[in-house]
Scaffold this motif. Structure first.
Motif, PDB file in Angstrom:
ATOM      1  N   GLN A 127       0.822  -1.206   0.000  1.00  0.00           N
ATOM      2  CA  GLN A 127       0.000   0.000   0.000  1.00  0.00           C
ATOM      3  C   GLN A 127       0.861   1.262   0.000  1.00  0.00           C
ATOM      4  OE1 GLN A 127      -3.338  -0.406   2.627  1.00  0.00           O
ATOM      5  NE2 GLN A 127      -3.474   1.806   2.982  1.00  0.00           N
ATOM      6  N   THR A 128       1.889   1.283   0.844  1.00  0.00           N
ATOM      7  CA  THR A 128       2.756   2.457   0.932  1.00  0.00           C
ATOM      8  C   THR A 128       3.474   2.728  -0.381  1.00  0.00           C
ATOM      9  OG1 THR A 128       3.120   2.181   3.312  1.00  0.00           O
ATOM     10  CG2 THR A 128       4.779   3.429   2.099  1.00  0.00           C
ATOM     11  N   LEU A 129       4.045   1.686  -0.978  1.00  0.00           N
ATOM     12  CA  LEU A 129       4.806   1.874  -2.212  1.00  0.00           C
ATOM     13  C   LEU A 129       3.915   2.255  -3.387  1.00  0.00           C
ATOM     14  CD1 LEU A 129       7.471  -0.983  -1.995  1.00  0.00           C
ATOM     15  CD2 LEU A 129       7.670   1.420  -1.336  1.00  0.00           C
ATOM     16  N   ALA A 130       2.656   1.812  -3.361  1.00  0.00           N
ATOM     17  CA  ALA A 130       1.731   2.229  -4.413  1.00  0.00           C
ATOM     18  C   ALA A 130       1.486   3.735  -4.337  1.00  0.00           C
ATOM     19  CB  ALA A 130       0.411   1.471  -4.274  1.00  0.00           C
ATOM     20  N   VAL A 131       1.293   4.246  -3.121  1.00  0.00           N
ATOM     21  CA  VAL A 131       1.093   5.690  -2.958  1.00  0.00           C
ATOM     22  C   VAL A 131       2.360   6.443  -3.335  1.00  0.00           C
ATOM     23  CG1 VAL A 131       0.548   7.512  -1.301  1.00  0.00           C
ATOM     24  CG2 VAL A 131      -0.655   5.317  -1.184  1.00  0.00           C
ATOM     25  N   ARG A 132       3.520   5.908  -2.933  1.00  0.00           N
ATOM     26  CA  ARG A 132       4.788   6.544  -3.302  1.00  0.00           C
ATOM     27  C   ARG A 132       4.953   6.591  -4.826  1.00  0.00           C
ATOM     28  NH1 ARG A 132       6.751   8.971   1.262  1.00  0.00           N
ATOM     29  NH2 ARG A 132       7.514   7.521   2.846  1.00  0.00           N
ATOM     30  N   ALA A 133       4.664   5.470  -5.489  1.00  0.00           N
ATOM     31  CA  ALA A 133       4.846   5.408  -6.940  1.00  0.00           C
ATOM     32  C   ALA A 133       3.953   6.416  -7.658  1.00  0.00           C
ATOM     33  CB  ALA A 133       4.548   3.992  -7.445  1.00  0.00           C
TER      34      ALA A 133
END
Length: 471
Positions: A127-133
């Motif tokens: 979830q975090t990396l999706a928002v970061r991307a």
């Protein structure tokens, strides 16, 4: 930071590639956590063990997963999200191979704990990396994509698990992870943006005291809830002791995390004061309870009351998966048009209404009618997570994204265990008086949980979630 309204955002090709890498890598962990629950009886026979001992194959996995969640934010700051993500996949891959070659119940339990720790890193990082991307552009489309495995895992897991147990050895429950994770690692290497911390950047110290309080607190609460349906109920020592200890440790962690100062706690619960994250977390707690309560009952209903095999039960649940998948193509547009509050309330009400027929059903109820109901229920549960997950990040600064993710993952995990424990207690306490009445009562409790879940959803913002970049 100022909130602004923006038109619905479309995902760029780079974001879609990153999402594909995350979903492929994460789907193995999601499916594995649900497939293994079907294999308890098979493992008892094959490993010459007891049901009580083999239950720890599932319990140990869940406890290790909960204990790992608080570490993800610090690990991402320390080494970068991409490297931690790939390390978590490698850990899960190694643990899967070890589980497949386990020689007795003790070795399998130990390897499942290792596997659960890897899964505990994977879920919040996804979830975090999706928002970061996406550069902080939190849209309903993004959340619909990243939450897809979380919604489909408990539905498709029994199907795949049933197929494997029917045709192959139980060891393939773990070996099927190998090619999936291998592809996920390759995609992550190619498509996840590099986010290695700068050489001179401060990486922060690990909040050892906070971790030492929160990790066992979550493990104790989840362990107590998982034992709640055992003989003796909440008054039994194996329920009461971990629940009380976990609650006390959680209270101590809250007091520690709220102390004034410039240090960064392992999970920043102060962010829950923000309306966006606070209300979204409350909704996700009830959503976890509502989703998993009925998901716990449905396979048992088909197997114990209707006499279906494990494989048949899994296949009969396919319409729910189809509905959940179809909801992903509809909910983003609905949130953009109607807002998070209306869509979430509607999803809860649809889920509640579609569960009522199971509270009225019996051993001879039409399979076609139940399949239709499951399709409708799938639409509800497929839509219920996306609006609150989109809302959760509205008021969060970029540095707070991992903490927001950990907060939402923790409350959803505890909510799922809470809902499952309630219906398990009802079912266990009434089953000796007749399976039909026991399942009907348990489903009515699941319906009540879904109906109550509407209450915190009313506090969600009525306007569409912001999709502009976090600044």
């Amino acid at each position: 930071m100022t909130m602004t309204q923006a038109p619905p955002a479309t995902l760029s090709p780079q974001v879609k590639s990153a999402l594909l890498a995350l979903l492929v890598g994460g789907i193995a962990a999601i499916l594995d956590s649900t497939m293994v629950t079907l294999a308890i009886h098979t493992l008892v026979v094959r490993l010459h063990s007891s049901t009580g001992a083999i239950q720890w194959v599932t319990t140990g996995f869940l406890l290790a997963m909960a204990a790992a969640i608080p570490i993800t934010g610090w690990a991402e700051r320390r080494w970068g999200g991409k490297r931690v993500w790939m390390a978590a996949l490698l850990l899960f891959l190694l643990a899967s191979v070890l589980c497949a070659v386990a020689w007795n119940d003790a070795s399998l339990i130990g390897f499942r704990v290792l596997q659960g720790f890897g899964a505990g890193l994977i879920f919040p990082l996804m979830q975090t990396l999706a928002v970061r991307a996406a550069g902080g552009r939190v849209s309903s489309s993004l959340m619909a994509a990243v939450s897809l495995p979380i919604a489909l895992g408990p539905i498709l897991g029994p199907v795949f698990g049933g197929l494997i147990l029917n045709w192959l050895s139980w060891r393939w429950l773990f070996l099927v992870n190998v090619p999936v994770i291998a592809v996920g690692l390759l995609l992550a290497w190619q498509h996840l943006p590099a986010d290695r911390p700068a050489a001179g950047a401060g990486r922060g110290r690990l909040d050892w005291l906070g971790l030492g309080l929160l990790a066992p607190a979550l493990a104790g609460i989840l362990l107590g809830l998982s034992q709640l349906s055992a003989d003796g109920g909440i008054s039994h020592a194996r329920v009461l002791v971990p629940l009380l200890a976990g609650t006390a440790l959680l209270a101590a962690f809250i007091a520690w995390a709220l102390r004034p100062g410039d240090r960064e706690p392992i999970v920043d619960i102060r962010l829950l004061r923000l309306r966006s994250l606070g209300t979204a977390s409350a909704v996700l707690f009830t959503a976890g309870a509502a989703m998993y309560a009925a998901m716990f009952l449905l396979p048992l209903y088909y197997q114990q009351l209707r006499g279906n095999s494990v494989l048949d039960a899994g296949l009969l649940l396919i319409p729910q998966g189809v509905g959940a998948l179809a909801a992903r193509f509809l909910v983003g547009k609905l949130v953009d048009r109607l807002g998070a509050r209306a869509v979430t309330i509607g999803a809860f009400l649809l889920t509640t209404a579609a569960t009522v027929p199971f509270a009225l059903a019996g051993p001879d109820t039409s399979q076609w009618w139940l399949a239709t109901v499951l399709l409708i229920r799938g639409l509800g549960i497929g839509a219920v997570l996306i609006p609150p997950m989109s809302v959760a990040y509205q008021d969060i600064e970029p540095g707070g994204i991992p903490h927001a993710t950990m907060n939402t993952r923790i409350v959803q995990q505890v909510g799922a265990s809470f809902g499952t424990a309630i219906v398990a207690v009802v079912l266990q306490s009434l089953i000796e008086h007749g399976a039909t009445d026991a399942f009907r009562s348990a489903f009515w409790w699941a319906i009540g949980i879904s109906a109550i879940a509407v209450v915190p959803a009313v506090a969600l913002p009525a306007k569409q979630p912001r999709v502009d970049a976090l600044s």
